[in-house]
Scaffold this motif. Structure first.
Motif, short mmCIF file in Angstrom:
data_model
loop_
_atom_site.label_atom_id
_atom_site.label_comp_id
_atom_site.label_asym_id
_atom_site.label_seq_id
_atom_site.Cartn_x
_atom_site.Cartn_y
_atom_site.Cartn_z
N ALA A 284 57.93 9.89 53.73
CA ALA A 284 59.13 10.57 53.24
C ALA A 284 58.70 11.63 52.24
CB ALA A 284 60.07 9.57 52.59
N VAL A 285 59.12 12.86 52.47
CA VAL A 285 58.74 13.98 51.60
C VAL A 285 60.00 14.56 50.97
CG1 VAL A 285 57.49 16.15 51.42
CG2 VAL A 285 56.83 14.47 53.17
N GLU A 286 59.99 14.66 49.65
CA GLU A 286 61.15 15.13 48.90
C GLU A 286 60.66 15.81 47.62
OE1 GLU A 286 64.34 16.23 47.16
OE2 GLU A 286 64.65 15.25 49.10
N SER A 287 61.22 16.98 47.32
CA SER A 287 60.77 17.72 46.14
C SER A 287 61.30 17.13 44.83
CB SER A 287 61.18 19.19 46.25
OG SER A 287 62.58 19.31 46.30
N ASP A 288 62.41 16.40 44.90
CA ASP A 288 63.01 15.81 43.70
C ASP A 288 62.29 14.51 43.35
OD1 ASP A 288 64.57 14.79 41.67
OD2 ASP A 288 66.38 14.56 42.89
N GLU A 289 61.46 14.54 42.32
CA GLU A 289 60.70 13.35 41.95
C GLU A 289 61.60 12.19 41.58
OE1 GLU A 289 57.73 14.06 39.02
OE2 GLU A 289 56.94 15.86 40.00
#
Length: 409
Positions: A284-289
């Motif tokens: 899963a890749v997401e910019s929002d840490e």
């Protein structure tokens, strides 16, 4: 003030009707195709494209109804009309007809696609929405405060706060919370959340994030009150089910390099993992840490998930560099959920997915024009559209949600 009489011939994505004056295209909100309006020309600097605002309706469409939100009605001066319900003057059934036409046109014009899937596409009504008049579906509301602390949305294409007495699209719980009866002097933005497990919460400006809980059926999701979550109260369940319908079971390989791109807190990754015949391998890749930290918790027990905080296009560029004989088959067998922001997936993302050779892409789109453009890009690199479904998850606005499956040919 420069005024004109404008006949509206079609609807643009974005909520404006389109007419023509002296050979120029004119965009005008608050209109319906077939109507004639007296308008004020408010932007005329461009040679071939002008913008107008409606003053009075000279010849009304049979689909025009009283606006659901008095503060957004055409009877008010246009600078004082609340934004956020740009289809509120259109009968609900006709709203979906307009959205269906826009979806089909976007795929044909921007994607250069044709066929029965597009011809038969329909923007569907969420069960129960028509019975509620398309009201009280919104579980997330963002308002702004003026100098006196009064809350309201911005006017259309403006930063002017329009104080309002009601929020007809907000959930009943938000409406009953007393939000609008309170003044927030010194605040800039107030977000109201009607959560599925933590009640109504307010987030004022950059308030410290706090954990909340949402439920989709009998599944519990943990997230932050700053995390993205679908705003229609039924959207998480509808989109999860739609993603599962979009998956071709024979192409879902649990051990492949499966991806959930722009994953948020893992809602759609959970939908994918839930129908896997075996425990699913998933990145899963997401910019929002802040969102990424919840993914492992939300998919615990049904997926071997690796949650990555990164820009999707940059992560994909790195992944492409790592493709070799040892993992090429796993990439060819991969199922990818692609749920980009409203601007869509850019050329870099599409190119990288093609370079990886992924077998199946399930694209979840909140903008039909972006979907059309990206569908065209996918077709150019060897992907075929094999599934299309659309839902009216935003009644009384121009927005819609679409789910499309592309397989590598």
């Amino acid at each position: 003030m420069t005024t004109a009489t404008l006949e509206i011939t079609t609807m643009a994505h974005g909520g404006s009707g389109i007419g023509r004056l002296d050979g120029r295209v004119v965009f005008c909100p608050g209109a319906i195709p077939g109507e004639v309006l007296e308008v004020e020309l408010v932007e005329t600097s461009k040679k071939s494209l002008w913008r107008a605002q409606p003053i009075t309706v000279i010849q009304a469409s049979e689909h025009r109804v009283p606006h659901i939100w008095p503060e957004a009605d055409v009877s008010r001066p246009w600078e004082q009309r609340a934004g956020g319900a740009d289809y509120g003057h259109i009968a609900l059934g006709h709203q979906r007809e307009l959205k269906t036409a826009i979806l089909q046109d976007s795929l044909r014009r921007f994607g250069n696609l044709e066929g029965e899937l597009i011809d038969n596409a329909i923007v569907q009504c969420v069960p129960g929405d028509d019975e509620r008049g398309g009201l009280h579906w919104r579980t997330r509301v963002t308002l702004h405060a003026n100098e006196a602390g009064q809350l309201g949305p911005y006017a259309e294409r403006s930063r002017t706060v329009i104080p309002v007495a009601s929020l007809p699209l907000a959930s009943q719980a938000i409406g009953d919370s007393g939000l609008l009866r309170t003044k927030y002097v010194g605040a800039t933005t107030v977000r109201a959340l009607d959560t599925g497990g933590s009640g109504v919460r307010l987030v004022v400006d950059k308030q410290t994030p706090a954990d909340i809980v949402e439920h989709v059926g009998d599944v519990e999701f943990s997230l932050s009150d700053h995390s993205f979550w679908q705003v229609h109260q039924q959207a998480p369940a509808i989109l999860s089910a739609a993603v599962q319908r979009a998956i071709r079971p024979e192409r879902l390989v649990p051990s492949a390099e499966n991806l959930d791109l722009y994953s948020g807190v893992g809602l759609l990754g959970h939908a994918l993992a839930s129908i896997s015949p075996e425990r699913l391998n998933l990145t899963a890749v997401e910019s929002d840490e802040l969102a990424t930290k919840y993914v492992g918790q939300n998919l615990d027990g049904i997926a071997d998930v690796t949650a990555v905080s990164a820009q999707v296009h940059r992560w994909l560029e790195t992944a492409v560099q790592g493709v070799g004989p040892q993992n090429a088959d796993k990439w060819r067998q991969a199922t990818v959920i692609l749920d980009p922001p409203r601007s869509g997936a850019n050329t870099e993302v599409i190119s990288s997915l093609a370079d990886l050779g992924v077998g199946t892409i399930i694209y979840v789109a909140c903008d039909p024009v972006a979907l059309g453009r990206d569908a065209g890009l996918l077709a150019q690199v060897g992907y075929e559209l094999v599934f299309l479904e659309a839902w009216d998850l935003f009644p009384h606005t121009h927005h819609m949600e679409s789910i499309a499956t592309f397989i590598r040919t």
